[in-house]
Design an enzyme around this catalytic site. Structure first.
Site, PDB file in Angstrom:
ATOM      1  N   GLY A  73       0.833  -1.192   0.000  1.00  0.00           N
ATOM      2  CA  GLY A  73       0.000   0.000   0.000  1.00  0.00           C
ATOM      3  C   GLY A  73       0.871   1.246   0.000  1.00  0.00           C
ATOM      4  O   GLY A  73       0.570   2.250  -0.661  1.00  0.00           O
ATOM      5  N   ASN A 154      -6.621   4.836   9.822  1.00  0.00           N
ATOM      6  CA  ASN A 154      -6.134   3.568  10.379  1.00  0.00           C
ATOM      7  C   ASN A 154      -6.114   3.541  11.906  1.00  0.00           C
ATOM      8  O   ASN A 154      -6.070   2.472  12.494  1.00  0.00           O
ATOM      9  CB  ASN A 154      -4.736   3.261   9.837  1.00  0.00           C
ATOM     10  CG  ASN A 154      -3.800   4.437   9.900  1.00  0.00           C
ATOM     11  OD1 ASN A 154      -4.086   5.493   9.338  1.00  0.00           O
ATOM     12  ND2 ASN A 154      -2.707   4.284  10.603  1.00  0.00           N
ATOM     13  N   GLN A 182      -7.176   0.899   4.394  1.00  0.00           N
ATOM     14  CA  GLN A 182      -8.006   0.347   5.476  1.00  0.00           C
ATOM     15  C   GLN A 182      -9.445   0.078   5.031  1.00  0.00           C
ATOM     16  O   GLN A 182     -10.153  -0.673   5.688  1.00  0.00           O
ATOM     17  CB  GLN A 182      -8.039   1.309   6.679  1.00  0.00           C
ATOM     18  CG  GLN A 182      -6.731   1.441   7.418  1.00  0.00           C
ATOM     19  CD  GLN A 182      -6.325   0.167   8.165  1.00  0.00           C
ATOM     20  OE1 GLN A 182      -7.144  -0.693   8.472  1.00  0.00           O
ATOM     21  NE2 GLN A 182      -5.036   0.042   8.437  1.00  0.00           N
ATOM     22  N   SER A 202      -4.124  -2.532  -0.245  1.00  0.00           N
ATOM     23  CA  SER A 202      -3.075  -3.461   0.166  1.00  0.00           C
ATOM     24  C   SER A 202      -3.692  -4.795   0.582  1.00  0.00           C
ATOM     25  O   SER A 202      -4.688  -4.818   1.314  1.00  0.00           O
ATOM     26  CB  SER A 202      -2.308  -2.838   1.342  1.00  0.00           C
ATOM     27  OG  SER A 202      -1.298  -3.702   1.775  1.00  0.00           O
ATOM     28  N   ALA A 203      -3.093  -5.901   0.134  1.00  0.00           N
ATOM     29  CA  ALA A 203      -3.706  -7.231   0.340  1.00  0.00           C
ATOM     30  C   ALA A 203      -3.745  -7.655   1.805  1.00  0.00           C
ATOM     31  O   ALA A 203      -4.684  -8.329   2.230  1.00  0.00           O
ATOM     32  CB  ALA A 203      -2.939  -8.274  -0.468  1.00  0.00           C
ATOM     33  N   HIS A 204      -2.733  -7.267   2.596  1.00  0.00           N
ATOM     34  CA  HIS A 204      -2.654  -7.861   3.939  1.00  0.00           C
ATOM     35  C   HIS A 204      -3.676  -7.288   4.918  1.00  0.00           C
ATOM     36  O   HIS A 204      -3.770  -7.745   6.054  1.00  0.00           O
ATOM     37  CB  HIS A 204      -1.225  -7.776   4.496  1.00  0.00           C
ATOM     38  CG  HIS A 204      -0.766  -6.438   4.957  1.00  0.00           C
ATOM     39  ND1 HIS A 204      -0.714  -6.106   6.293  1.00  0.00           N
ATOM     40  CD2 HIS A 204      -0.324  -5.357   4.288  1.00  0.00           C
ATOM     41  CE1 HIS A 204      -0.246  -4.874   6.405  1.00  0.00           C
ATOM     42  NE2 HIS A 204       0.000  -4.400   5.201  1.00  0.00           N
ATOM     43  N   THR A 240       9.590  -8.134 -12.489  1.00  0.00           N
ATOM     44  CA  THR A 240       8.855  -9.388 -12.715  1.00  0.00           C
ATOM     45  C   THR A 240       7.725  -9.509 -11.701  1.00  0.00           C
ATOM     46  O   THR A 240       7.932  -9.302 -10.505  1.00  0.00           O
ATOM     47  CB  THR A 240       9.826 -10.579 -12.602  1.00  0.00           C
ATOM     48  OG1 THR A 240      10.815 -10.416 -13.618  1.00  0.00           O
ATOM     49  CG2 THR A 240       9.115 -11.915 -12.780  1.00  0.00           C
ATOM     50  N   CYS A 329       5.687   6.270  22.027  1.00  0.00           N
ATOM     51  CA  CYS A 329       6.911   6.243  22.837  1.00  0.00           C
ATOM     52  C   CYS A 329       7.845   5.139  22.376  1.00  0.00           C
ATOM     53  O   CYS A 329       9.051   5.283  22.417  1.00  0.00           O
ATOM     54  CB  CYS A 329       6.577   6.043  24.306  1.00  0.00           C
ATOM     55  SG  CYS A 329       5.431   7.274  24.905  1.00  0.00           S
TER      56      CYS A 329
HETATM   57  N1  PLP Z   1      -2.159   3.533   4.341  1.00  0.00           N
HETATM   58  C1  PLP Z   1      -2.879   3.194   5.413  1.00  0.00           C
HETATM   59  C2  PLP Z   1      -4.098   3.985   5.769  1.00  0.00           C
HETATM   60  C3  PLP Z   1      -2.499   2.109   6.207  1.00  0.00           C
HETATM   61  O1  PLP Z   1      -3.213   1.783   7.282  1.00  0.00           O
HETATM   62  C4  PLP Z   1      -1.338   1.375   5.835  1.00  0.00           C
HETATM   63  C5  PLP Z   1      -0.869   0.262   6.674  1.00  0.00           C
HETATM   64  O2  PLP Z   1      -1.119   0.200   7.860  1.00  0.00           O
HETATM   65  C6  PLP Z   1      -0.643   1.764   4.698  1.00  0.00           C
HETATM   66  C7  PLP Z   1      -1.078   2.850   3.972  1.00  0.00           C
HETATM   67  C8  PLP Z   1       0.566   1.027   4.253  1.00  0.00           C
HETATM   68  O3  PLP Z   1       0.244  -0.202   3.632  1.00  0.00           O
HETATM   69  P1  PLP Z   1       1.339  -1.348   3.522  1.00  0.00           P
HETATM   70  O4  PLP Z   1       1.480  -1.930   4.888  1.00  0.00           O
HETATM   71  O5  PLP Z   1       0.786  -2.332   2.531  1.00  0.00           O
HETATM   72  O6  PLP Z   1       2.572  -0.710   3.032  1.00  0.00           O
END
Ligand code: PLP
Length: 390
Positions: A73, A154, A182, A202-204, A240, A329
């Site tokens: 992402g 997030n 998100q 983002s896939a995860h 690739t 922190c």
């Molecule tokens: N943007 C937002 C709002 C996110 O919450 C995150 C990941 O926590 C990212 C971007 C970054 O994505 P990635 O972990 O795939 O780099």
């Protein structure tokens, strides 16, 4: 209640869906062909990537050829900001508008662009974490190329008025990018209806694999090449293809997209139970962010007076609960999260922040377990705290 393991940090990442792994497996073993080759083995990789592109596009009402796969992402965000500001259609304009409470993937990219001589305006958000539209409109000038506002935050889950932002951008002839990392496949987003020109995902975050994302770029929007090389991803992002990762992203998008309504209802009901339980059981607690209905279904974010979020996270970990805090922190700074500052919380309150983010795999038993542990842990920490005057 007996101790158990509860993963409640789905905004950080999500567990890989077994069905996604099954779909990826051939491309990690027997189907190893390079998608750019002409023989059958390579062509099967190419066909699998094409199917994934179609699946991702469908979730947001885009065309497959508008989807560009990336390595994360973060990379999609970089590609959007650099790509549009340095693209042909910028035509000499050098101004970017974003908000003060974006993810670092946007904020630090905007700062890097400032160092290169671009001008950036950071719009503020109100106490619910919603962008101030009048301020946004006033900031648009003849020099503005791009507005980038995240779809959902997030840390506190607030969902932005994307439709109003899209209308504003269209009216003033500037491009609209949204970081939907998100939000993608968790809430309905249609790029046509909302006038979104670019969107990162983002896939995860949707039970897919780590290290693969995508950028949607509306047909006709010119983006400067992000990685130069062999010309993959229609010349914008050479390298690739990570076929297994792309297949995983496609399958995760298909699963989440096709079950979105049921999953929103399931996760939303769990969050309601958790939020009500916490607010009833723990005095001097702030629910940070927007009201239910204006926040992501799974995001439950709080701030507890008189304690440190980090101690809370460590104590919860001892009891098998994975959670996050917005205070930073642990990264060597004493500053609380920029998001909690942006919504106007005091330093003292923001230090006691806790983010519990629920996902499709969570159950009512998980929520009840959290509710059986959290109030006692907060009370213990408050009793030890020199700043608690409860
Ligand atoms: N943007 C937002 C709002 C996110 O919450 C995150 C990941 O926590 C990212 C971007 C970054 O994505 P990635 O972990 O795939 O780099």
């Amino acid at each position: 209640m007996e101790d158990r393991f509860v993963y409640a940090d789905n905004a950080a990442t999500t567990p890989l869906d077994r069905k996604v792994l099954d779909k990826m497996m051939p491309f990690l073993t027997t189907q190893y062909g390079n998608a750019s080759t002409l023989y059958t083995l390579g062509q099967s990789s190419q066909a699998a990537a094409a199917e994934a592109r179609q699946n991702v596009a469908e979730v947001i009402g885009a065309r497959p050829e508008e989807i560009y796969f990336t390595g994360s992402g973060t990379e999609a965000d970089n590609m959007a900001l650099h790509g549009v500001l340095k693209g042909r259609q910028a035509a000499g304009r050098r101004h970017l508008i974003t908000t003060t409470f974006e993810h670092p993937a946007i904020l630090n990219t905007a700062k890097a662009l400032e160092k290169e001589g671009f001008r950036v305006t950071y719009i503020s958000v109100d106490e619910r974490g919603l962008v101030r539209l009048d301020e946004l409109e006033r900031a648009i000038t003849d020099d503005t190329v791009l507005v980038s506002v995240m779809a959902a935050n997030n840390e506190i889950g607030s969902i932005q008025p994307l439709s109003r932002i899209g209308e504003l951008c269209r009216k003033h002839g500037v491009f609209f990018h949204t970081d939907a990392v998100q939000a993608f496949a968790h809430i309905p987003i249609n790029v046509e209806e909302l006038n979104i020109d670019l969107l990162s995902l983002s896939a995860h975050k949707l039970c897919g694999p780590k290290g693969v994302g995508a950028l949607y770029v509306r047909r006709g929007v010119n983006v400067a090449p992000h990685i130069t090389g062999g010309g993959q991803e229609r010349g914008l992002r050479s390298g690739t293809e990570n076929v297994a990762g792309i297949v995983g992203l496609g399958e995760a998008a298909r699963l989440r997209g096709s079950q979105m309504e049921q999953e929103m209802a399931h996760v939303g009901a769990l969050s309601k139970r958790l939020i009500e339980g916490v607010m009833n059981a723990i005095p001097k607690t702030v629910l940070t962010g927007a009201r239910i209905g204006y926040r992501l279904p799974g995001t439950c974010s709080f701030a507890f007076e008189g304690i440190e979020g980090e101690s809370l996270v460590l104590r919860l970990d001892n009891r098998g609960i994975c959670a996050s805090t917005g205070s930073a922190c642990s990264t060597g700074s004493l500053d609380p999260s920029h998001v909690l500052m942006a919504v106007g919380l005091s330093h003292e309150i923001a230090h006691g922040s806790l983010r519990l983010t629920l996902g499709v795999q969570n159950t009512e038993e998980d929520v009840d377990y959290i509710l059986s542990i959290l109030p006692g842990v907060v009370q213990d920490l408050r009793e030890m705290s020199p700043v608690w005057h409860g």
